[in-house]
Scaffold this motif. Structure first.
Motif, mmCIF file in Angstrom:
data_model
loop_
_atom_site.group_PDB
_atom_site.id
_atom_site.type_symbol
_atom_site.label_atom_id
_atom_site.label_comp_id
_atom_site.label_asym_id
_atom_site.label_seq_id
_atom_site.Cartn_x
_atom_site.Cartn_y
_atom_site.Cartn_z
ATOM 1 N N PRO B 109 25.203 36.517 5.157
ATOM 2 C CA PRO B 109 26.229 37.478 4.721
ATOM 3 C C PRO B 109 25.899 37.980 3.312
ATOM 4 C CG PRO B 109 27.075 35.232 4.621
ATOM 5 C CD PRO B 109 25.712 35.149 5.232
ATOM 6 N N SER B 110 26.273 39.207 3.030
ATOM 7 C CA SER B 110 26.054 39.715 1.678
ATOM 8 C C SER B 110 27.107 40.757 1.358
ATOM 9 C CB SER B 110 24.655 40.327 1.551
ATOM 10 O OG SER B 110 24.676 41.686 1.942
ATOM 11 N N LYS B 111 27.152 41.105 0.088
ATOM 12 C CA LYS B 111 28.097 42.129 -0.362
ATOM 13 C C LYS B 111 27.794 43.485 0.258
ATOM 14 C CE LYS B 111 30.622 40.460 -4.144
ATOM 15 N NZ LYS B 111 31.754 39.746 -3.553
ATOM 16 N N GLU B 112 26.581 43.608 0.813
ATOM 17 C CA GLU B 112 26.175 44.879 1.412
ATOM 18 C C GLU B 112 26.620 45.020 2.865
ATOM 19 O OE1 GLU B 112 25.004 47.321 -0.444
ATOM 20 O OE2 GLU B 112 25.337 45.843 -2.022
ATOM 21 N N ASP B 113 27.218 43.979 3.416
ATOM 22 C CA ASP B 113 27.708 44.081 4.794
ATOM 23 C C ASP B 113 28.784 45.160 4.876
ATOM 24 O OD1 ASP B 113 26.036 42.108 5.600
ATOM 25 O OD2 ASP B 113 27.538 40.517 5.628
ATOM 26 N N ALA B 114 28.746 45.927 5.957
ATOM 27 C CA ALA B 114 29.666 47.061 6.100
ATOM 28 C C ALA B 114 31.121 46.643 5.903
ATOM 29 C CB ALA B 114 29.484 47.714 7.472
ATOM 30 N N PHE B 115 31.455 45.477 6.417
ATOM 31 C CA PHE B 115 32.849 45.059 6.311
ATOM 32 C C PHE B 115 33.284 44.903 4.854
ATOM 33 C CE2 PHE B 115 36.445 42.191 6.291
ATOM 34 C CZ PHE B 115 37.215 42.650 7.351
ATOM 35 N N LEU B 116 32.442 44.276 4.061
ATOM 36 C CA LEU B 116 32.809 44.080 2.652
ATOM 37 C C LEU B 116 32.714 45.388 1.875
ATOM 38 C CD1 LEU B 116 31.234 40.597 1.882
ATOM 39 C CD2 LEU B 116 33.628 41.185 2.242
ATOM 40 N N ARG B 117 31.769 46.219 2.257
ATOM 41 C CA ARG B 117 31.649 47.524 1.599
ATOM 42 C C ARG B 117 32.884 48.383 1.850
ATOM 43 N NH1 ARG B 117 26.850 49.696 0.085
ATOM 44 N NH2 ARG B 117 27.145 51.594 1.278
ATOM 45 N N ALA B 118 33.521 48.150 3.004
ATOM 46 C CA ALA B 118 34.733 48.918 3.320
ATOM 47 C C ALA B 118 35.816 48.677 2.270
ATOM 48 C CB ALA B 118 35.245 48.553 4.709
ATOM 49 N N PHE B 119 35.747 47.526 1.598
ATOM 50 C CA PHE B 119 36.732 47.210 0.556
ATOM 51 C C PHE B 119 36.663 48.204 -0.611
ATOM 52 C CE2 PHE B 119 37.582 42.371 1.304
ATOM 53 C CZ PHE B 119 37.841 42.636 2.641
ATOM 54 N N HIS B 120 35.505 48.862 -0.764
ATOM 55 C CA HIS B 120 35.359 49.850 -1.845
ATOM 56 C C HIS B 120 36.428 50.939 -1.723
ATOM 57 C CE1 HIS B 120 30.780 48.792 -1.927
ATOM 58 N NE2 HIS B 120 31.536 47.831 -2.425
ATOM 59 N N TRP B 121 36.798 51.190 -0.503
ATOM 60 C CA TRP B 121 37.777 52.251 -0.263
ATOM 61 C C TRP B 121 39.094 51.990 -0.995
ATOM 62 C CZ3 TRP B 121 38.778 56.965 0.491
ATOM 63 C CH2 TRP B 121 40.026 57.387 0.946
ATOM 64 N N PHE B 122 39.434 50.730 -1.167
ATOM 65 C CA PHE B 122 40.696 50.405 -1.832
ATOM 66 C C PHE B 122 40.770 51.050 -3.222
ATOM 67 C CE2 PHE B 122 40.447 46.236 0.719
ATOM 68 C CZ PHE B 122 41.096 46.820 1.797
ATOM 69 N N ASP B 123 39.676 50.929 -3.980
ATOM 70 C CA ASP B 123 39.660 51.500 -5.335
ATOM 71 C C ASP B 123 39.655 53.021 -5.296
ATOM 72 O OD1 ASP B 123 39.701 49.060 -6.593
ATOM 73 O OD2 ASP B 123 37.515 48.844 -6.512
ATOM 74 N N VAL B 124 38.857 53.542 -4.366
ATOM 75 C CA VAL B 124 38.777 54.996 -4.260
ATOM 76 C C VAL B 124 40.150 55.559 -3.879
ATOM 77 C CG1 VAL B 124 37.676 56.934 -3.052
ATOM 78 C CG2 VAL B 124 36.341 54.889 -3.617
ATOM 79 N N ALA B 125 40.773 54.922 -2.895
ATOM 80 C CA ALA B 125 42.080 55.397 -2.432
ATOM 81 C C ALA B 125 43.101 55.339 -3.558
ATOM 82 C CB ALA B 125 42.546 54.553 -1.240
ATOM 83 N N LYS B 126 43.030 54.274 -4.337
ATOM 84 C CA LYS B 126 43.975 54.108 -5.443
ATOM 85 C C LYS B 126 43.829 55.287 -6.430
ATOM 86 C CE LYS B 126 44.712 49.677 -6.622
ATOM 87 N NZ LYS B 126 44.225 48.448 -7.260
ATOM 88 N N ALA B 127 42.576 55.596 -6.768
ATOM 89 C CA ALA B 127 42.320 56.682 -7.708
ATOM 90 C C ALA B 127 42.758 58.030 -7.140
ATOM 91 C CB ALA B 127 40.827 56.709 -8.054
ATOM 92 N N LEU B 128 42.508 58.191 -5.852
ATOM 93 C CA LEU B 128 42.835 59.471 -5.224
ATOM 94 C C LEU B 128 44.331 59.695 -5.094
ATOM 95 C CD1 LEU B 128 40.294 59.784 -2.266
ATOM 96 C CD2 LEU B 128 40.531 61.339 -4.192
ATOM 97 N N HIS B 129 45.036 58.616 -4.812
ATOM 98 C CA HIS B 129 46.454 58.767 -4.467
ATOM 99 C C HIS B 129 47.407 58.399 -5.590
ATOM 100 C CE1 HIS B 129 45.369 59.824 -0.419
ATOM 101 N NE2 HIS B 129 44.619 58.748 -0.332
#
Lengths: 274, 149
Positions: B109-129
């Motif tokens: 497992p690594s931070k590059e796994d798609a599932f963990l990368r999906a967590f990036h969206w949380f920050d992006v969504a926060k900034a956007l909304h």
């Protein structure tokens, strides 16, 4: 080779001058000997100062994993590596090996070439049924068989399901006890306990009544005897009632297809209706 | 919600395969993860076997303020035919979780796994909304003015 338990490779080594004596020690193909006789011979060769022996015990979990990993390693390759590992181990102890007799796995000539390439200074004799032709190989097969039987009897299950027992029989698929044991230790979802080599036989007959499990590693992989349709690894979202935007019927895994790179690389898909 | 959410979903697992079965199974008796002592990207790697395959996984907590839910079709209320006209299906949360163990086949497992990368969206969504305050507007327009000068 059994369908249960570890795979054990054994070797026996002795001075060339001891070859003649070795042939008088009643070693024979271990499969033709009764269990008691094998045990007796094993005990006697252990105390023989002229004889050395070594085994390589390969855990069934490791075997299954290797044979089922994305780049599948076949059993021949695993056994070749094991044998070469044993040769190396004996050399490393400090014995000067000049002749090595090997029971073949796969094509004997190819196997001999492989061995000679790795150990150019050793003369290899690779033959079918070498364990009934050469006493030193017979001895090695006794060592391996006894070790395997003991490992199987002392096996500690990973699983803690109820009603598990250890009457595995010999662990060979032809043994009725082994068949019964397999039948009684099958779970529809989990399959067999990890003692069993999962790669054994064809998966069709092997998992009758079991729940189907689809792996990404098996996609478009037809050379292991199991005919599989092209499958995607994740549960079909569309089957669960999710309807994404512009979903084609073959898009069954969340892919973020058609979205910008940020979402695609994170497999984030937008669900408009659910 | 007409049925209780199961809060005890301590062992949420995500497997790299599709199991064609839905229902209870004795996971804890057969699926025995072991710690490997290996650490990748600060993630503790565990090992387990499933159907002969070696799986390597790691347990992660969802970020603060987020919860995971297992959702299923709502079955407890008989709906009137007129309710379904909108093409909507009712869903309910069957379980709630704060941790999840993500299992890979063969790969660590690594931070590059798609599932963990999906967590990036949380920050992006926060900034956007994030609501835009009048201060934000002002500083943005000042910035604009400075650039056009």
């Amino acid at each position: 080779m059994g369908s249960e338990g570890p795979m054990v490779y054994g070797c026996l080594y002795c001075p060339i001058s001891y070859k003649k004596t070795l042939s008088t020690l009643e070693f024979a193909d271990s499969k033709t000997l009764k269990e008691e006789k094998r045990e007796e011979l094993f005990e006697s060769l252990k105390v023989d100062e002229k004889i050395g022996w070594a085994v390589d015990v390969i855990d069934p979990r490791v075997l299954s994993a290797k044979m089922l990993q994305k780049n599948k390693i076949n059993l021949n390759e695993i056994s070749h590596e094991s044998a070469m590992g044993l040769v190396k181990r004996v050399l490393d102890i400090g014995y000067l090996l000049t002749e090595v007799y090997v029971d073949t796995v796969g094509d004997a000539d190819k196997y001999r070439n492989k061995l000679t390439e790795r150990f150019p200074s050793i003369k290899f004799v690779v033959a079918k049924k070498a364990d009934s032709l050469y006493p030193v190989v017979s001895g090695a097969s006794i060592v391996a068989k006894v070790t395997r039987d003991r490992a199987l009897q002392n096996w500690n299950f990973d699983e803690t399901a109820e009603n598990m027992h250890r009457n595995f029989g010999s662990g060979y698929p032809g043994d009725p006890n082994t068949k019964d044991w397999l039948e009684n230790h099958k779970h529809a979802v989990f399959g067999f306990p990890s003692l069993v080599r999962f790669s054994w036989g064809t998966c069709e007959s092997y998992f009758k009544g079991g729940v189907q499990v689809l792996w990404e590693a098996d996609e478009s992989d037809d050379d292991d005897g199991c005919s599989r349709k092209t499958v995607k690894r994740q549960s079909k979202l569309s089957n669960l009632g999710f309807t994404g935007m512009k979903r084609k019927s073959e898009d069954i895994e969340s892919s973020g297809k058609g979205r910008c790179k940020f979402f695609q690389s994170r497999k984030l898909e937008q669900l408009t209706l659910f | 919600m007409c049925s209780d959410i199961n809060p005890a979903a301590e062992h949420m697992l995500m497997l790299p395969c599709c199991i064609k079965y839905n229902g209870p199974s004795p996971v804890s008796q057969y699926f025995k993860p072991k710690s490997t002592g290996i650490e990748v990207d600060g993630l503790n790697v565990k090992e387990a076997n499933f159907r002969g395959r070696k799986l390597q996984g790691t347990t992660v907590s969802l970020p603060d303020g987020y919860s995971g839910f297992v959702i299923g079709r709502k079955t407890c209320v008989k709906r009137k035919a007129s309710d379904t006209n909108g093409g909507m299906t009712a869903w309910q949360a069957n379980a709630k979780f704060r941790n999840i163990t993500i299992w890979n086949h063969d790969n660590l497992p690594s931070k590059e796994d798609a599932f963990l990368r999906a967590f990036h969206w949380f920050d992006v969504a926060k900034a956007l909304h994030k609501p835009v305050t009048s201060d934000d507007m002002e500083s943005a327009s000042n910035l604009g003015a400075a650039e056009t000068d």
